[in-house]
Design a protein around this motif. Sequence first.
Motif, PDB file in Angstrom:
ATOM      1  N   UNK A 128       0.684  -1.276   0.037  1.00 29.84           N
ATOM      2  CA  UNK A 128       0.130   0.068   0.006  1.00 29.84           C
ATOM      3  C   UNK A 128       1.112   1.209  -0.012  1.00 29.84           C
ATOM      4  N   UNK A 129       2.030   1.340   0.684  1.00 27.09           N
ATOM      5  CA  UNK A 129       2.698   2.638   0.746  1.00 27.09           C
ATOM      6  C   UNK A 129       3.402   3.041  -0.468  1.00 27.09           C
ATOM      7  N   UNK A 130       3.881   2.002  -1.493  1.00 23.85           N
ATOM      8  CA  UNK A 130       4.340   2.460  -2.527  1.00 23.85           C
ATOM      9  C   UNK A 130       3.236   2.890  -3.506  1.00 23.85           C
ATOM     10  N   UNK A 131       1.875   2.522  -3.384  1.00 23.48           N
ATOM     11  CA  UNK A 131       1.068   3.176  -3.947  1.00 23.48           C
ATOM     12  C   UNK A 131       0.804   4.616  -3.608  1.00 23.48           C
ATOM     13  N   UNK A 132       0.652   4.635  -2.325  1.00 19.29           N
ATOM     14  CA  UNK A 132       0.421   6.277  -1.982  1.00 19.29           C
ATOM     15  C   UNK A 132       1.685   7.225  -2.372  1.00 19.29           C
ATOM     16  N   UNK A 136       1.299  10.418  -4.301  1.00 20.63           N
ATOM     17  CA  UNK A 136       1.556  11.837  -3.842  1.00 20.63           C
ATOM     18  C   UNK A 136       2.629  12.258  -4.650  1.00 20.63           C
ATOM     19  N   UNK A 137       3.209  11.704  -5.617  1.00 17.03           N
ATOM     20  CA  UNK A 137       4.264  12.404  -6.326  1.00 17.03           C
ATOM     21  C   UNK A 137       3.351  13.310  -7.612  1.00 17.03           C
ATOM     22  N   UNK A 164      -6.550   7.378   0.145  1.00 16.46           N
ATOM     23  CA  UNK A 164      -6.428   8.135  -0.963  1.00 16.46           C
ATOM     24  C   UNK A 164      -7.320   9.493  -1.184  1.00 16.46           C
ATOM     25  N   UNK A 165      -8.310   9.697  -0.059  1.00 17.27           N
ATOM     26  CA  UNK A 165      -9.104  10.870  -0.183  1.00 17.27           C
ATOM     27  C   UNK A 165      -8.448  12.232  -0.017  1.00 17.27           C
ATOM     28  N   UNK A 166      -7.222  12.421   0.712  1.00 18.58           N
ATOM     29  CA  UNK A 166      -6.382  13.548   0.765  1.00 18.58           C
ATOM     30  C   UNK A 166      -5.765  13.996  -0.593  1.00 18.58           C
ATOM     31  N   UNK A 167      -5.835  12.970  -1.483  1.00 22.44           N
ATOM     32  CA  UNK A 167      -5.235  13.418  -2.683  1.00 22.44           C
ATOM     33  C   UNK A 167      -6.219  13.876  -3.689  1.00 22.44           C
ATOM     34  N   UNK A 168      -5.886  14.683  -4.832  1.00 23.91           N
ATOM     35  CA  UNK A 168      -6.638  15.152  -5.565  1.00 23.91           C
ATOM     36  C   UNK A 168      -6.992  14.093  -6.867  1.00 23.91           C
ATOM     37  N   UNK A 169      -7.510  13.012  -6.563  1.00 27.68           N
ATOM     38  CA  UNK A 169      -7.357  11.940  -7.296  1.00 27.68           C
ATOM     39  C   UNK A 169      -8.670  11.110  -7.501  1.00 27.68           C
ATOM     40  N   UNK A 170      -9.458  10.758  -8.499  1.00 21.68           N
ATOM     41  CA  UNK A 170     -10.573  10.376  -8.759  1.00 21.68           C
ATOM     42  C   UNK A 170     -10.597   8.654  -8.526  1.00 21.68           C
ATOM     43  N   UNK A 171     -11.103   8.228  -7.481  1.00 28.57           N
ATOM     44  CA  UNK A 171     -11.190   6.764  -7.126  1.00 28.57           C
ATOM     45  C   UNK A 171     -12.161   6.146  -7.765  1.00 28.57           C
TER      46      UNK A 171
END
Lengths: 202, 202
Positions: A128-132, A136-137, A164-171
């Motif tokens: 999971x960490x490598x995904x975050x 985050x990059x 993933x909610x804190x990131x500006x990304x569509x899930x």
Amino acid sequence: MSAMEYFPAALEALVEQFARLPGVGSKSAQRLAFHVLNLSAEDAQAFADAIVTAKKTVTFCPVCRNLTDGGLCPICSSPKRDESVICVVADPRDVAAIERSREFSGRYHVLHGVISPMNHVGPDDLEIKPLLERVSKGGVEEVIMATNPDTEGEATAMYLARLLRPFAVKVTRLAYGIPVGGHLEFADDATLMRALEGRREI
Amino acid sequence: MSAMEYFPAALEALVEQFARLPGVGSKSAQRLAFHVLNLSAEDAQAFADAIVTAKKTVTFCPVCRNLTDGGLCPICSSPKRDESVICVVADPRDVAAIERSREFSGRYHVLHGVISPMNHVGPDDLEIKPLLERVSKGGVEEVIMATNPDTEGEATAMYLARLLRPFAVKVTRLAYGIPVGGHLEFADDATLMRALEGRREI
């Protein structure tokens, strides 16, 4: 007194090795071991070498954690694949399944499992960490949760969506519905319900 | 395009090795290969070593042609086993099956197959000569034909019985009948017929 005692020790040892494989019972293990005895010396050596070589050379891609022969995996190193979409799967075999559909041109992220309290698998046991870190990059616009549509896959998808909610990304999540080529009468209630919910105009 | 192309070459190669095993389909081969990747390096090496060692060290007993780690097999080298009775079987696994019954205290002879014109197996492909040599040396009073009760096993037993006719030796065949614990209603006609023919007073 087991039947094994009537076989040479080296054959017994091989039967035991096969019997440890998933889904191989003692009778099958015996059959497989006898098969190996009937191989040529070269073929037996090739089989043994394939085991050692696969174990030694197959590693995880440093970016997506999919299996690779070393270095970046072919998908992460391909300039043709869209970096802005990451499809999250539980297992390398799921990557193969989605690739077969030829419908997806983004990148993957392999978790190597799902959260499963029953099997003592927690979030820290997964990739999971490598995904975050990837998200985050920046540059990622969508993360598709393609874990299995069962309880654990669903829970894992929900857990990751929250992270993933804190990131500006569509899930997003794969669509549920009746399988193509399937029969309505054999579809379970939950699947039919989801298929109705997700109905689309034609 | 096969699913395999999305896996590293070394993993593909291992999947192919497993897929060659009898009764292992492509999905099972994949599962087994992934299992090997999840083994520790030591366990993978032990598996590979077991294959090579079994292939290298397991040979045929010079007398009965059963499998052995080298030299005479434990049964041929045991002074407790009756040399005057030889039980002829098609396969080393049949030796193990009969030993499990604890009913037999003689010696064995393993043919390594049965005569099968369909599969291009003739008498010369079997370990028949060493059997005739054993019997011709004298000291053997009875040869029990314990090949399988199917067409090929039966034909092989009949063929050997004819070959043994010149020697002063009794040739017998395992009894046919309903299996212990079996149900009459599930017994086939041929078995029931043999069970009636072979009926004994109680």
